[in-house]
Scaffold this motif. Sequence first.
Motif, short mmCIF file in Angstrom:
data_model
loop_
_atom_site.label_atom_id
_atom_site.label_comp_id
_atom_site.label_asym_id
_atom_site.label_seq_id
_atom_site.Cartn_x
_atom_site.Cartn_y
_atom_site.Cartn_z
N ASN A 141 1.45 -5.98 -4.00
CA ASN A 141 1.02 -6.58 -2.74
C ASN A 141 2.18 -7.18 -1.97
O ASN A 141 3.11 -7.73 -2.54
CB ASN A 141 -0.16 -7.54 -2.88
CG ASN A 141 0.15 -8.79 -3.66
OD1 ASN A 141 1.13 -8.83 -4.38
ND2 ASN A 141 -0.67 -9.79 -3.53
N SER A 181 2.10 -19.15 -6.99
CA SER A 181 0.90 -18.48 -7.51
C SER A 181 -0.22 -19.50 -7.78
O SER A 181 0.03 -20.56 -8.34
CB SER A 181 1.26 -17.76 -8.81
OG SER A 181 0.09 -17.37 -9.46
N ASP A 188 -8.14 -16.42 -0.80
CA ASP A 188 -9.29 -15.87 -1.52
C ASP A 188 -9.39 -14.37 -1.31
O ASP A 188 -10.25 -13.71 -1.87
CB ASP A 188 -10.57 -16.56 -1.05
CG ASP A 188 -10.54 -18.01 -1.46
OD1 ASP A 188 -10.14 -18.29 -2.61
OD2 ASP A 188 -10.87 -18.89 -0.64
N THR A 189 -8.51 -13.84 -0.44
CA THR A 189 -8.53 -12.40 -0.23
C THR A 189 -7.18 -11.83 -0.64
O THR A 189 -6.20 -12.55 -0.81
CB THR A 189 -8.76 -12.05 1.25
OG1 THR A 189 -7.75 -12.71 2.03
CG2 THR A 189 -10.13 -12.48 1.71
N ASN A 190 -7.15 -10.50 -0.77
CA ASN A 190 -5.90 -9.84 -1.11
C ASN A 190 -5.91 -8.43 -0.51
O ASN A 190 -6.97 -7.88 -0.21
CB ASN A 190 -5.76 -9.76 -2.64
CG ASN A 190 -4.31 -9.91 -3.06
OD1 ASN A 190 -3.41 -9.88 -2.22
ND2 ASN A 190 -4.09 -10.06 -4.35
N THR A 239 -11.45 -7.19 -5.21
CA THR A 239 -10.19 -6.52 -5.56
C THR A 239 -10.13 -6.33 -7.08
O THR A 239 -9.75 -5.27 -7.58
CB THR A 239 -8.98 -7.36 -5.08
OG1 THR A 239 -9.12 -7.58 -3.68
CG2 THR A 239 -7.66 -6.68 -5.37
N ALA A 240 -10.57 -7.36 -7.82
CA ALA A 240 -10.54 -7.27 -9.29
C ALA A 240 -11.43 -6.12 -9.77
O ALA A 240 -11.04 -5.35 -10.64
CB ALA A 240 -11.02 -8.60 -9.89
N LYS A 283 -10.80 -11.57 -3.62
CA LYS A 283 -10.10 -11.33 -4.89
C LYS A 283 -11.09 -10.84 -5.95
O LYS A 283 -10.73 -10.04 -6.81
CB LYS A 283 -9.33 -12.57 -5.32
CG LYS A 283 -8.06 -12.72 -4.47
CD LYS A 283 -7.09 -13.77 -4.92
CE LYS A 283 -5.81 -13.62 -4.07
NZ LYS A 283 -4.91 -14.77 -4.13
N LYS A 297 -5.59 -17.28 -8.82
CA LYS A 297 -6.92 -16.79 -8.42
C LYS A 297 -7.14 -15.30 -8.76
O LYS A 297 -8.22 -14.92 -9.18
CB LYS A 297 -7.13 -17.00 -6.92
CG LYS A 297 -7.41 -18.44 -6.57
CD LYS A 297 -7.60 -18.61 -5.08
CE LYS A 297 -7.89 -20.06 -4.74
NZ LYS A 297 -7.90 -20.29 -3.31
N MET A 298 -6.10 -14.49 -8.56
CA MET A 298 -6.27 -13.05 -8.80
C MET A 298 -6.49 -12.79 -10.30
O MET A 298 -7.38 -12.03 -10.68
CB MET A 298 -5.02 -12.31 -8.29
CG MET A 298 -5.16 -10.82 -8.17
SD MET A 298 -6.46 -10.30 -7.04
CE MET A 298 -7.56 -9.45 -8.15
N ALA A 340 -1.03 -10.48 -14.59
CA ALA A 340 -1.14 -10.94 -13.20
C ALA A 340 -0.34 -12.21 -12.97
O ALA A 340 -0.23 -12.67 -11.84
CB ALA A 340 -2.61 -11.16 -12.87
#
Length: 408
Positions: free
Chosen positions: A349, A212, A361-363, A385-386, A382, A215-216, A274
């Motif tokens: 995810n 982990s 940097d993406t999810n 997404t947040a 992210k 970032k998220m 998270a």
Amino acid sequence: MKDDLRGKHILLGVTGSIAAYKSVLILRRLVQAGAQVTVVMTSSAQQFITPLTFQVLSRRPVYTSLFDSSEEIRHLTLAEQVDMILIAPATANIIGKIAHGIADDLLTTLVTAGPAPMVMAPAMDGEMWNHPVLQRNLSILNGLGVQIIPPEEGPLASGKEATGRLASEEKILAVVFDRLGRKADLKGETVLVTAGPTQEPIDPVRYLTNRSSGKMGYALARAAQWRGARVILVSGPTHLPCPAGVERILVRTAEEMRDAVLGHWAATTLLIMAAAVADYRPRHPAGRKIKKDGSDFFLELEPTPDILAELRAQRGSRILVGFAAETEDLDRQARTKLERKGLDMIVANDVTQEGAGFDLDTNIVTLIDAHGETVALPRLSKAETAERILDRIIELKSRSKAGDHPLR
Ligand code: CTP
């Protein structure tokens, strides 16, 4: 109402691209929506368009130099006053400079002198856009919470067809309206976010951990703060800077994370777990460095405290949101976790999917709630997404206020 920017102050940075003329249209729309817009131009931007055009439309002075005589510039107070910095178009040069903290002209200096959120709309040649150096710089900016509005595909100044055209005026304005026109819909809430991995010591120099990046969780903390909440971020070890306005508590182990969360539990109204908490830890961490002796080595592990499971009993009216990072059978695993941990929502995810999971940097996540409803989000940054996770939580919260809560 959402397109009302009255009372908002935007710094519009214009850099040297053929697309600079499009910032005139953006400026006009922002002013029409009631925003106060201060334009800052780089010297190469002035090769494409004159400051006078912006000055007339913004009805304000346009700044081009660090050595400008105005008070606002000399003391860099402008950077502290604005609600947003929008750089459109953003060249590869400005992206590289800001990503590396170079402040050698007015715009790059202002960017590093204040807390305002930053949005950038790049425009450049297709080869430049795809260059690994540029992509790495974008990834740095993304990690720092800068929102990037990607360029579009189409004919470029070079005559080629490629990705590099400044995003449409509509797209850029939609981002501004979305972020600044948004109500402070988490005002009054205290959001506790956990983020990052934990490290469970084996001996003074070794530990068990996971991939982990945090970032998220950091994106969620930043977004919740931006929406008006008091945010407490309990973070495992990461290299990420603390988002502005967020209270951060740094922890190392699952046990420390549990203690920090419990220590702030009374004030918390919404918990977002998270963090990728280690499930096991060495039962007897050694006080001294373990030496090899050539034979097999067995490490005895014991379970760590399950923070969510423990809090479930003391949830009261709090909203609990968990995460499930899975490598198989995502939907079923996530639903089981949602029920087992008594969550209002789980963010699931599949970390094996390209564009999802650790250190990116993406999810790509699916939001499953206690009503059994599922929202599958596409691949997003992210930061975005947040925002979508918080939108959904607010929706569930208002349903729960209206008496529709399956868990209690
Ligand atoms: N979690 C927690 N305390 C732990 C482990 C996990 O609070 N000791 C939280 C995580 O922060 C996450 C959720 O529980 O929000 C699910 O974590 P995960 O590790 O996926 O679930 P586990 O219950 O540990 O199940 P497994 O590892 O077997 O998949």
